[in-house]
Design an enzyme around this catalytic site. Structure first.
Site, short mmCIF file in Angstrom:
data_model
loop_
_atom_site.label_atom_id
_atom_site.label_comp_id
_atom_site.label_asym_id
_atom_site.label_seq_id
_atom_site.Cartn_x
_atom_site.Cartn_y
_atom_site.Cartn_z
N GLU A 1 35.39 30.29 50.45
CA GLU A 1 35.33 31.32 51.28
C GLU A 1 34.53 30.80 52.58
OE1 GLU A 1 34.14 34.81 49.69
OE2 GLU A 1 35.80 34.71 48.15
N ASN B 1 38.81 26.97 48.05
CA ASN B 1 39.16 28.10 47.66
C ASN B 1 38.88 29.23 48.80
OD1 ASN B 1 40.42 29.89 45.33
ND2 ASN B 1 38.44 30.56 45.23
N HIS C 1 43.87 38.05 46.49
CA HIS C 1 43.62 39.70 46.26
C HIS C 1 44.49 40.28 47.33
CE1 HIS C 1 40.40 38.59 43.65
NE2 HIS C 1 39.73 37.74 44.69
N GLU D 1 43.10 34.01 42.09
CA GLU D 1 42.37 35.06 41.76
C GLU D 1 43.13 36.21 42.00
OE1 GLU D 1 38.46 35.49 43.96
OE2 GLU D 1 37.91 33.33 43.80
N ASP E 1 45.42 39.40 42.23
CA ASP E 1 45.38 40.91 41.60
C ASP E 1 45.86 41.72 42.78
OD1 ASP E 1 43.11 41.03 43.29
OD2 ASP E 1 41.74 41.42 41.97
O1 9MR Z 1 34.78 39.51 40.37
C1 9MR Z 1 33.79 39.03 40.72
C2 9MR Z 1 32.69 40.38 40.64
O2 9MR Z 1 32.69 40.64 39.36
C3 9MR Z 1 31.34 39.84 41.41
O3 9MR Z 1 30.65 41.10 41.37
C4 9MR Z 1 31.64 39.37 42.59
C5 9MR Z 1 30.38 39.30 43.38
O4 9MR Z 1 30.28 38.66 44.57
O5 9MR Z 1 32.62 38.27 42.59
C6 9MR Z 1 33.73 38.68 42.19
O6 9MR Z 1 34.30 37.65 42.26
C7 9MR Z 1 34.78 37.08 43.39
C8 9MR Z 1 35.10 35.56 43.42
O7 9MR Z 1 33.98 35.08 42.91
C9 9MR Z 1 35.46 34.79 44.90
N1 9MR Z 1 36.48 35.62 45.59
C10 9MR Z 1 36.35 37.21 45.69
C11 9MR Z 1 36.08 37.71 44.06
C12 9MR Z 1 36.07 39.04 44.15
O8 9MR Z 1 34.91 39.35 44.92
#
Ligand code: 9MR
Length: 718
Positions: free
Chosen positions: A321, A370, A411, A439, A441
């Site tokens: 990101e 990513n 997402h 990722e 969803d």
């Molecule tokens: O799914 C993850 C969630 O449990 C955490 O709270 C969050 C913390 O920032 O991160 C989520 O996963 C993220 C991923 O690491 C990077 N891309 C976005 C995802 C959703 O926020």
């Protein structure tokens, strides 16, 4: 329920106060004391019930300023991060494998509007996983609002489970909470269904993945993971602050065990992530750190972690990101970099530095960049430009270009335009790198509820994407879903996954498994043809008064509601001449509120124009969105379309009329010319947040960036 009744049902819980203690996100504050027989309930009448500030610095006080019941609530102030908020440990009220209803009431203090969510954390440190249970848009005028949902605690062995309230944006909102309750729900035991394994459907096509936490390597969920998936990503456990919370102290033990277990079960493992602006320890790149020290921290972390897992992971999200949303100059990738702590401490070359460190420490692993929202064509162009530049300058680092792959997180929402996903995949493939969907969803429904129709629409969205992934399979390494069942998703409230909370396959599962068949069976749900209307020839005066020239001009109803509220609606007519398009919109049922600083949340009308009617899934130069509120204040997207725009507005009771002139800048209008066109009416609530959106044609709500759903206006009668 009255508080007295509540307390009678559930034994009052006595906790010693711990507000004000210093804690960091994943660390326990203290052991809770006191036992409730049938769950946890807290109404803050005598103490704070064991609630502690999740980030350590929030102020939690018992307050009589407002209460949902009784005299007291818990006031939450001084938050500075989205994840800050009041948290309470509940593990002693839970039994492994059982499902619970979690609920509490919130009331916003400031700012005027925010989004608050109820979440749960299972485990601590690098073993922690976080799930959002319920989320609500809330304004100060909303009063007390309930956040409630259910969660099945599949594994309680960590001995550390909390429920907490956070905001889903970074807004440092303050609020009250009251009447917290956690109680067991009687639900059917989990039984795994006899389904064709997803991984078998995609054998030889691409790997099919899901996420895991160190606490997730046993039980029915793990059985389901083993059945359908062949590669796993740690959802949180391998992020920077999880593996090196304190400088020089690497905590690999939980993750090592997890990786050994899943590899023994035949899974491959993907590493996530070596560098990110979130979940990164502050000491790594704090404000004011020297460039050299920051580089040392970055390289040490990347090399130690990639080296440690070398041979055990097949690939890494080296950098996560790093590009801003919708960059304005996407071919200038350095100008498109997020002003993250790493960027500020090191500068744009931090990107190359971390990739080189990873390659050195693990020359075999595929190294990925990513990011999310890569269906946005500006963002995908910025990523393309970055990877192209870096790989051209580093064509041979241990035998191959430095960046091996681009991860499209994915997402999405049900109306994400698949064409944009396709365009980005094609663009990345043209660089010669591997692409993975990392990722995936797709949100549908709300409040953990999904109607049958929404579930099918979500299925269609999954099917459209899997069809595209299959087409480009030769270049796609892996498609990973970001969660197994809806209730454990980071977006649990919006049901984004293939399995429901009872681990039953949703339509989305069948769609992912056999997209062509799913689409054939549910074709009726696919987008309808665009609506059409004629514009007549003539030049009105733009003064908000409806002159006779408008009489008899075809009118369309702007009345298809996109939100769950029936707000302001209206009608629209159009005229044209050799230079301009003219639109007259009359709105009824408006609150006439423009308190919100977001123009789109004010009572306003919007006109979408696609002059060449190319129906592109992104904005071309001839595309524009023009917005005018009832007080005749105009806003534009992009800002460059403003030139020559004129409008006038008149108000009468709860109605207003807007007359608009939009110059044609890219076409020579003629009899018979068709342009892409849509009208939207934003309805504000009396408290100043958008409560309704009515549209003429495009039900996707994506008209601000995508012209493919617009209706068609034919210029006639010259
Ligand atoms: O799914 C993850 C969630 O449990 C955490 O709270 C969050 C913390 O920032 O991160 C989520 O996963 C993220 C991923 O690491 C990077 N891309 C976005 C995802 C959703 O926020």
């Amino acid at each position: 329920m009255k508080k007295s009744t509540l307390c009678a049902i559930v034994l009052t819980v006595l906790f010693s106060a711990c507000a004000g203690q210093k804690v960091v996100k994943q660390e326990p504050v203290q052991e809770p004391v006191g036992v409730a027989e049938s769950g946890y309930a807290q109404s803050f009448e005598t103490d704070n019930g064991g609630f502690f500030p999740r980030g350590g610095e929030e102020l939690l006080t018992l307050s009589t300023e407002s209460a949902h019941s009784g005299n007291y609530s818990l006031k939450v102030e001084n938050r500075s991060k989205a994840w800050h908020g009041p948290s309470v440990r509940i593990e002693q009220y839970l039994e492994q494998g059982k499902e619970y209803t979690l609920s509490l009431w919130v009331k916003l203090i400031s700012p005027n509007a925010s989004q608050l969510q109820l979440s749960t954390q299972v485990g601590e440190g690098n073993a922690a996983s976080y799930s959002n249970i319920a989320r609500a848009d809330i304004s100060t005028a909303s009063g007390w609002l309930q956040l409630a949902g259910t969660y099945r605690y599949d594994n309680t062995s960590s001995g550390y489970i909390t429920v907490y309230v956070e905001s889903s944006t970074d807004a440092p909102a303050s609020f009250y909470i009251d009447d917290v309750q956690v109680s067991e729900l009687i639900s059917a035991p989990l039984v795994l269904e006899d389904l064709p394994p997803l991984k078998a459907r995609y054998e030889g096509t691409f790997l099919i993945g899901n996420v895991i936490a160190p606490t997730g390597t046993s039980g029915q969920r793990f059985e389901l993971l083993k059945k359908h998936f062949n590669i796993l990503t740690a959802e949180n456990a391998m992020k920077p602050s999880s593996l090196q919370h304190d400088k020089g102290v690497f905590t690999f033990e939980d993750v090592d065990k997890m990786i050994d277990t899943v590899r023994a079960e035949g899974f491959k493992v993907h590493g996530h992530t070596l560098a990110w602006h979130q979940q990164s320890s502050e000491w790594m790149n704090y404000d004011g750190i020297s460039r050299d020290e920051a580089i040392d921290n970055l390289v040490t972390h990347a090399k130690t972690v990639a080296g440690h897992f070398s041979g055990k992971v097949i690939s890494w999200d080296v950098l996560n990101e790093a590009i801003v949303d919708n960059p304005q100059h996407p071919t200038d990738w350095k100008a498109s970099l997020r002003q993250s702590p790493w960027y500020k401490a090191i500068g744009p070359d931090y990107v190359e530095i971390v990739f080189k460190a990873a390659r050195e420490a693990d020359p075999e692993a595929m190294l990925y960049y990513n990011d999310y929202n890569l269906d946005n064509q500006n963002k995908s162009l910025a990523v393309y430009s970055m990877v192209k530049d870096i790989n051209e300058r580093n064509p041979q680092v241990n035998g191959r270009p430095l960046i091996d792959g681009i991860g499209m997180q994915g997402h999405y929402v049900t109306n994400t335009n698949p064409t944009n996903v396709r365009l980005s995949i094609e663009r990345f493939i043209s660089l010669g790198v591997e692409v993975s969907i990392t990722e995936l969803d797709i949100q549908a429904g709300s409040n953990s509820q999904l109607t049958e129709k929404q579930a099918l629409q979500q299925g269609i969205a999954y099917a459209n994407l899997f069809k595209i992934f299959k087409e480009y399979a030769q270049h796609i390494g892996r498609v990973t879903l970001w969660g197994l069942e809806d209730s454990s998703s980071w977006r649990a409230a919006t049901n984004p996954l293939l399995f429901d909370k009872d681990l039953h396959a949703k339509p989305a599962f069948y769609a992912a498994s056999d997209p062509e068949r799913f689409i054939a069976q549910n074709e009726a749900l696919l987008p309808q043809d665009a609506k059409r209307v004629d514009a007549r020839y003539g030049t009105p005066t733009i003064d908000g008064a409806v002159e006779s020239l408008w009489n008899g001009v075809p009118s369309v109803n702007v009345d298809q509601q996109l939100m769950a509220w029936q707000g302001a609606t209206g009608t629209a007519q159009a005229l044209w001449d050799d230079s301009n398009l003219y639109v007259l919109i009359t709105v009824t049922g408006a609150e006439l509120n423009k308190a919100n600083t977001n123009a789109y949340e004010q009572d306003s009308v919007e006109i979408f124009v696609d002059e060449n009617n190319h129906k592109t899934s992104f904005y071309e130069e001839d595309d524009g969105q023009f917005r005018v509120n009832f007080a005749n204040e105009a806003t534009f997207n992009p800002a460059s379309v403003a030139g020559g725009f004129v409008s006038a507005a008149t108000v009468s009771g709860k109605s207003y009329t807007v007359e608009i002139k939009i110059p044609f800048k890219h076409i020579q209008p003629a009899d018979g010319t068709e342009i892409g066109y849509d009208i939207q009416i934003n309805g504000a609530s009396a408290s100043g947040i958008r409560q309704s959106v009515a549209i003429w044609n495009d039900l996707t709500g994506n008209g601000y960036q995508d012209t493919s759903g617009y209706g068609i206006l034919t210029l006639t009668a010259k």
